[in-house]
Design a protein around this motif. Structure first.
Motif, PDB file in Angstrom:
ATOM      1  N   GLN A 171      37.767 -59.234 -27.643  1.00  0.00           N
ATOM      2  CA  GLN A 171      38.960 -59.078 -28.476  1.00  0.00           C
ATOM      3  C   GLN A 171      39.359 -60.462 -28.972  1.00  0.00           C
ATOM      4  O   GLN A 171      39.449 -61.414 -28.196  1.00  0.00           O
ATOM      5  CB  GLN A 171      40.097 -58.473 -27.663  1.00  0.00           C
ATOM      6  N   GLY A 205      44.876 -69.650 -30.235  1.00  0.00           N
ATOM      7  CA  GLY A 205      44.289 -68.320 -30.152  1.00  0.00           C
ATOM      8  C   GLY A 205      43.321 -68.253 -29.007  1.00  0.00           C
ATOM      9  O   GLY A 205      43.038 -69.247 -28.348  1.00  0.00           O
ATOM     10  N   ILE A 218      43.219 -61.255 -36.164  1.00  0.00           N
ATOM     11  CA  ILE A 218      42.972 -60.526 -34.930  1.00  0.00           C
ATOM     12  C   ILE A 218      41.749 -59.656 -35.164  1.00  0.00           C
ATOM     13  O   ILE A 218      41.416 -59.352 -36.315  1.00  0.00           O
ATOM     14  CB  ILE A 218      44.167 -59.655 -34.501  1.00  0.00           C
ATOM     15  N   SER A 268      37.846 -57.407 -38.167  1.00  0.00           N
ATOM     16  CA  SER A 268      39.021 -58.257 -38.033  1.00  0.00           C
ATOM     17  C   SER A 268      39.941 -58.109 -39.235  1.00  0.00           C
ATOM     18  O   SER A 268      39.515 -57.685 -40.312  1.00  0.00           O
ATOM     19  CB  SER A 268      38.612 -59.716 -37.856  1.00  0.00           C
ATOM     20  N   ASN A 300      42.103 -62.928 -30.817  1.00  0.00           N
ATOM     21  CA  ASN A 300      43.513 -63.099 -31.144  1.00  0.00           C
ATOM     22  C   ASN A 300      43.702 -64.560 -31.534  1.00  0.00           C
ATOM     23  O   ASN A 300      44.068 -65.390 -30.709  1.00  0.00           O
ATOM     24  CB  ASN A 300      44.414 -62.717 -29.977  1.00  0.00           C
TER      25      ASN A 300
END
Length: 119
Positions: free
Chosen positions: A88, A17, A98, A51, A90
């Motif tokens: 952001q 990630g 996410i 999230s 991920n």
């Protein structure tokens, strides 16, 4: 030996990630407040996050406004954030999470009711 190799590969895939910096702002807020009548005080650094889990596909859509709101709402006298960084998240490959993260210093309005004595 094959089970160990498979476990290492699975751990590496699940732990993959990244976090990407989306924006750097000097001042940011999602709240309405009077810029002219306020006594602003710099507060502590806070983090707000919105999230959602990922299990094959995301189970929600992260929102930047929600992340900023959660950071500002760490103090009832706060009206915004200074030195704001929006990121952001991920952290998923098949499973994980996410999201959006807002991190900044609280801007505290000492002129609000119940907020005197700040600063």
């Amino acid at each position: 030996m094959k089970k160990l190799a498979l476990a290492v590969i699975a751990s590496a895939v699940l732990a993959t990630g990244c976090t990407v910096r989306v924006a750097d702002m000097t001042v940011g807020s999602t709240k309405n407040y009077n810029l002219n009548a306020a006594k602003f005080v710099k507060g502590p650094r806070v983090v707000g996050e919105d999230s959602y889990p990922v299990i094959l596909f995301p189970l929600g859509i992260p929102n930047m406004k929600t992340a900023v709101d959660r950071a500002i709402e760490k103090d009832k006298c706060a009206v915004g954030l200074s030195d704001l960084v929006i990121s952001q998240l991920n952290h998923s490959f098949l499973i994980g999470k996410i999201g959006m993260r807002a991190e900044g210093n609280l801007i505290i309005d000492a002129s609000q009711p119940g907020c005197t004595g700040r600063g």
